[in-house]
Scaffold this motif. Structure first.
Motif, PDB file in Angstrom:
ATOM      1  N   VAL A 149       0.841  -1.210   0.000  1.00 39.27           N
ATOM      2  CA  VAL A 149       0.000   0.000   0.000  1.00 39.27           C
ATOM      3  C   VAL A 149       0.870   1.252   0.000  1.00 39.27           C
ATOM      4  O   VAL A 149       0.584   2.223  -0.711  1.00 39.27           O
ATOM      5  CB  VAL A 149      -0.952  -0.011   1.218  1.00 39.27           C
ATOM      6  CG1 VAL A 149      -1.722   1.304   1.300  1.00 39.27           C
ATOM      7  CG2 VAL A 149      -1.920  -1.177   1.128  1.00 39.27           C
ATOM      8  N   GLN A 150       1.939   1.247   0.809  1.00 37.81           N
ATOM      9  CA  GLN A 150       2.835   2.404   0.854  1.00 37.81           C
ATOM     10  C   GLN A 150       3.474   2.660  -0.513  1.00 37.81           C
ATOM     11  O   GLN A 150       3.577   3.813  -0.953  1.00 37.81           O
ATOM     12  CB  GLN A 150       3.925   2.188   1.909  1.00 37.81           C
ATOM     13  CG  GLN A 150       3.429   2.263   3.343  1.00 37.81           C
ATOM     14  CD  GLN A 150       4.477   1.804   4.334  1.00 37.81           C
ATOM     15  OE1 GLN A 150       5.347   0.985   4.011  1.00 37.81           O
ATOM     16  NE2 GLN A 150       4.403   2.300   5.553  1.00 37.81           N
ATOM     17  N   ARG A 176       0.888   4.229  -2.725  1.00 34.65           N
ATOM     18  CA  ARG A 176       0.478   5.573  -2.299  1.00 34.65           C
ATOM     19  C   ARG A 176       1.543   6.626  -2.580  1.00 34.65           C
ATOM     20  O   ARG A 176       1.222   7.756  -2.938  1.00 34.65           O
ATOM     21  CB  ARG A 176       0.147   5.557  -0.801  1.00 34.65           C
ATOM     22  CG  ARG A 176      -0.277   6.906  -0.249  1.00 34.65           C
ATOM     23  CD  ARG A 176      -0.736   6.812   1.185  1.00 34.65           C
ATOM     24  NE  ARG A 176      -1.966   6.023   1.305  1.00 34.65           N
ATOM     25  CZ  ARG A 176      -2.585   5.802   2.462  1.00 34.65           C
ATOM     26  NH1 ARG A 176      -2.070   6.282   3.585  1.00 34.65           N
ATOM     27  NH2 ARG A 176      -3.699   5.086   2.491  1.00 34.65           N
ATOM     28  N   TYR A 177       2.807   6.263  -2.411  1.00 36.66           N
ATOM     29  CA  TYR A 177       3.874   7.263  -2.502  1.00 36.66           C
ATOM     30  C   TYR A 177       4.687   7.169  -3.798  1.00 36.66           C
ATOM     31  O   TYR A 177       5.751   7.754  -3.911  1.00 36.66           O
ATOM     32  CB  TYR A 177       4.787   7.161  -1.278  1.00 36.66           C
ATOM     33  CG  TYR A 177       4.028   7.338   0.011  1.00 36.66           C
ATOM     34  CD1 TYR A 177       3.285   8.493   0.256  1.00 36.66           C
ATOM     35  CD2 TYR A 177       4.003   6.328   0.967  1.00 36.66           C
ATOM     36  CE1 TYR A 177       2.559   8.652   1.414  1.00 36.66           C
ATOM     37  CE2 TYR A 177       3.280   6.481   2.139  1.00 36.66           C
ATOM     38  CZ  TYR A 177       2.550   7.648   2.357  1.00 36.66           C
ATOM     39  OH  TYR A 177       1.830   7.797   3.514  1.00 36.66           O
ATOM     40  N   GLU A 209       5.750   7.618   5.302  1.00 34.75           N
ATOM     41  CA  GLU A 209       4.370   7.646   5.786  1.00 34.75           C
ATOM     42  C   GLU A 209       4.235   8.541   7.008  1.00 34.75           C
ATOM     43  O   GLU A 209       3.294   9.335   7.123  1.00 34.75           O
ATOM     44  CB  GLU A 209       3.887   6.234   6.115  1.00 34.75           C
ATOM     45  CG  GLU A 209       2.419   6.207   6.529  1.00 34.75           C
ATOM     46  CD  GLU A 209       1.937   4.837   6.953  1.00 34.75           C
ATOM     47  OE1 GLU A 209       0.719   4.717   7.223  1.00 34.75           O
ATOM     48  OE2 GLU A 209       2.743   3.896   7.027  1.00 34.75           O
TER      49      GLU A 209
END
Length: 665
Positions: free
Chosen positions: A376-377, A380-381, A466
């Motif tokens: 997910v990280q 997202r980034y 994060e």
């Protein structure tokens, strides 16, 4: 401890008056247009007031907050901001103690905002949902040979698939388990695992079992033990937990004569238990060979499904009435007779949450959650790996020892090799080497050196990214950090200027007492001994001792010594010079009588009356606790008034009205 003090203190300042819950509605306006007030020229945002007032819980069904409550809370909020401003002016936010304390909070405070928290919460809820059921399953285990090759693994898989087909064609899984299973217990339990629920099997096994219907057979399930073929025999609601006591007669399983003797003995004990005159605890003490429990009536700890060996467990859960006794049952430990002591349903999620979390963090689910977090990280980034460079670095450096990693990196001119790009920043191999320098590894990694440390470095950078993203972009988290920051400053200032000073300034206490002597006055008082009769059977005894005179230290001492030694729970007493007006018993008594009996709210009181005292001033020593409390209030009020002069407050009425409306949406 200080964490709780700060929170309670902050909340008592701003929330206790309103007593109503409102949902935060943080403004999206510019910083200037959302300035609620300035304190000594320093702006304070509207959202901070909304956030603090929104943290109270509901006490009634009325929505929002009244105008009067809003104005009262705004005044308290202004006083709070004045004190925070003064703490900053005194440099209390620059001390090492302040920095250390705030940092200690940040790790805890950010946890609920992290991706991992939501994924972990999902696993907790899924596990608890599965715990509503128990499953009985049989399995056959096919283990891999030592140092198995890919070809070996395929052979094992084919055998598992063949056996699955046999079961689907009518073969009995329990008979096949005896023939094929590599699980050592299969020779005794024929592959029958008994009942279990969530978190009692390794995750892949549990996932497969809970996805099967009764009678259904799984495809081969891969775990660290090998391949499993699973067939679910039964599913039913979780019965919760039971507590039983038991009698145990041991025998050596391979000694048939010894087992026969044990079987006769347990049968005789069971016959004896059926007699009405039999005391269970006596039988346990005399005959049970479980030395760990026979001294306490055979009682065992509470347990749920999947915690005991199947035969014992099934017997325990088959008992339905408290005190019910089972027929003798045989287990690998001997023959048992069980008695049901108590039972309770599965506990609510809130009670089991930490236990479930602990189990999840200890098994493979933790690694699964971490893998999901990283995925997910990355999405997202905008994580983008330089696959060519990373592949080359792995080939070059996987065989290099950690101690030689940086040297080899430089000697092979690989320091500037790109690893990945994250939020438009490229991370290089030399950054990985810097990360590795001060870290130790306890066990030799199975992966190569580069692969092992690269994965950890990626996770580390993603985690840092994060945290920075939440810190800079999450308004609720920013508000929470500010709340704790200001709470620490407020606590420090109040401790310095009010609480400690009020406790230690003895001269100031005396001066305050003298100036406010009218606040420290005794009302009308009387010497009295009040006896509340708790045991009516002892009333006449008490009357005989007390009715012959009034208040007398010798009479009181004699009565106290007598009832404490003989009937300590029969009476409740109070004695001394007591104020009359606010005393629940003396205010109803006839003070002209030296002795009297009084009925009040269904209770009997015996009262001895002595000398009366007219109203008058308390001595300082008699009032010190009250003086310190009032002196601290005086110091706080004086501090607040001085700060209002030192830091002029300007309120933006238009934004103030916006805040009021936001709290009443």
């Amino acid at each position: 401890m200080k964490h709780r003090i700060i929170s309670a203190f902050v909340f008592s300042l701003f929330i206790s008056l309103s007593g109503k819950f409102v949902t935060p509605s943080f403004g999206q306006d510019s910083e200037v247009s959302s300035v609620l007030l300035t304190v000594g020229g320093k702006p304070v945002q509207r959202d901070e007031l909304i956030y603090l007032l929104s943290k109270s819980g509901p006490v009634n069904s009325s929505p929002g907050i009244s105008r009067e409550e809003f104005e009262e809370n705004l005044d308290l909020f202004i006083n709070y901001q004045l004190k925070v401003r003064e703490a900053e002016a005194q440099g209390l936010d620059q001390t090492e103690e302040f920095r250390r304390e705030l940092e200690s909070f940040k790790e805890t405070l950010i946890a609920p905002f992290l991706i991992r928290n939501s994924l972990e919460e999902g696993e907790l809820r899924k596990a608890y949902s599965r715990m509503q059921e128990i499953i009985r399953a049989s399995h056959i285990l096919f283990q891999f040979p030592t140092n198995a090759s890919t070809e070996d693994s395929l052979i094992v898989l084919k055998m598992a698939l063949k056996v699955k087909g046999d079961i689907e064609n009518g073969a009995n899984i329990n008979e096949l388990a005896v023939q094929y299973s590599d699980d050592p217990s299969a020779q005794s339990n024929r592959g029958d695992l008994g009942y279990f629920t969530s978190l009692q099997m390794v995750q892949p096994f549990e996932d497969a079992a809970f996805n099967l219907q009764t009678g259904q057979v799984s495809d081969p399930v891969l775990t660290n033990f090998g391949y499993h073929i699973i067939q679910v025999q039964d599913r039913k609601p979780n019965p919760g937990q039971v507590q039983v006591s038991h009698i145990l007669v041991r025998f050596e399983p391979k000694d048939s004569l010894q087992e026969a003797n044990a079987r006769r003995k347990i049968a005789d004990i069971y016959t004896e238990i059926q007699k009405e005159s039999t005391v269970w605890e006596d039988i346990v003490l005399n005959y049970s060979e479980d030395l760990a429990s026979n001294q306490r009536g055979g009682i065992l700890p509470w347990f749920g499904v999947g915690s005991m060996i199947p035969d014992f467990e099934m017997a325990a859960f088959s008992l339905s009435e408290i005190g019910e006794v089972s027929p003798p049952i045989r287990t690998q430990y001997g023959y048992h007779i069980l008695r049901l002591e108590d039972k309770k349903p599965l506990a609510p999620f809130e009670e089991l949450e930490e236990s479930i979390r602990s189990k999840i963090l200890r098994d493979s689910r933790s690694r699964m959650i971490q893998s999901q977090v990283v995925a997910v990280q990355k999405a997202r980034y905008g994580f983008k790996e330089d696959e060519t460079s990373v592949s080359r670095l792995g080939q070059e450096l996987n065989g290099v020892a950690k101690a030689d990693f940086n040297t080899q990196l430089e000697s092979r001119s690989l320091s500037q090799s790109p690893l990945f790009t994250l939020k438009n920043k490229t991370y290089l191999a030399k950054d990985l080497a810097d990360y590795m320098k001060d870290l130790e590894v306890r066990n030799i990694p199975k992966e190569g050196t580069f692969d092992y440390w690269y994965d950890r470095y990626v996770a580390h950078i993603l985690s840092e990214t994060e945290v920075r993203d939440i810190s800079s972009g999450n308004k609720e988290y920013q508000m929470l950090i500010k709340e704790y920051r200001d709470g620490i400053l407020l606590f420090s200032l109040m401790n310095k200027e009010v609480w400690q000073k009020g406790l230690t300034d003895s001269l100031g206490q005396v001066e305050f007492y003298r100036k406010n002597i009218t606040n420290y006055q005794w009302k009308e008082r009387v010497e009295a001994y009040v006896v509340k009769v708790l045991d009516p059977g002892q009333l006449n005894t008490a009357k005989n001792q007390l009715s012959n005179g009034g208040y007398s230290p010798s009479v009181i001492e004699s009565f106290e010594e007598n009832f404490r030694s003989k009937t300590p729970l029969a009476f409740q007493t109070q004695s001394g010079v007591l104020e009359i007006e606010d005393h629940p018993v003396l205010s109803q008594a006839d003070l002209s009588k030296n002795y009297q009996e009084l009925q009040l709210d269904g209770q009997t009181y015996l009262i001895l009356i002595g000398q009366k005292f007219t109203p008058g001033p308390r001595k300082f020593e008699e009032s010190r606790g009250l003086v310190i409390r009032d002196y601290q209030d005086y110091l706080e009020n004086t501090l607040t008034q001085s700060l209002k002069t030192k830091y002029p407050v300007s309120v933006n009425n238009a934004v103030k009205e916006e805040a009021y409306l936001a709290l009443n949406r």
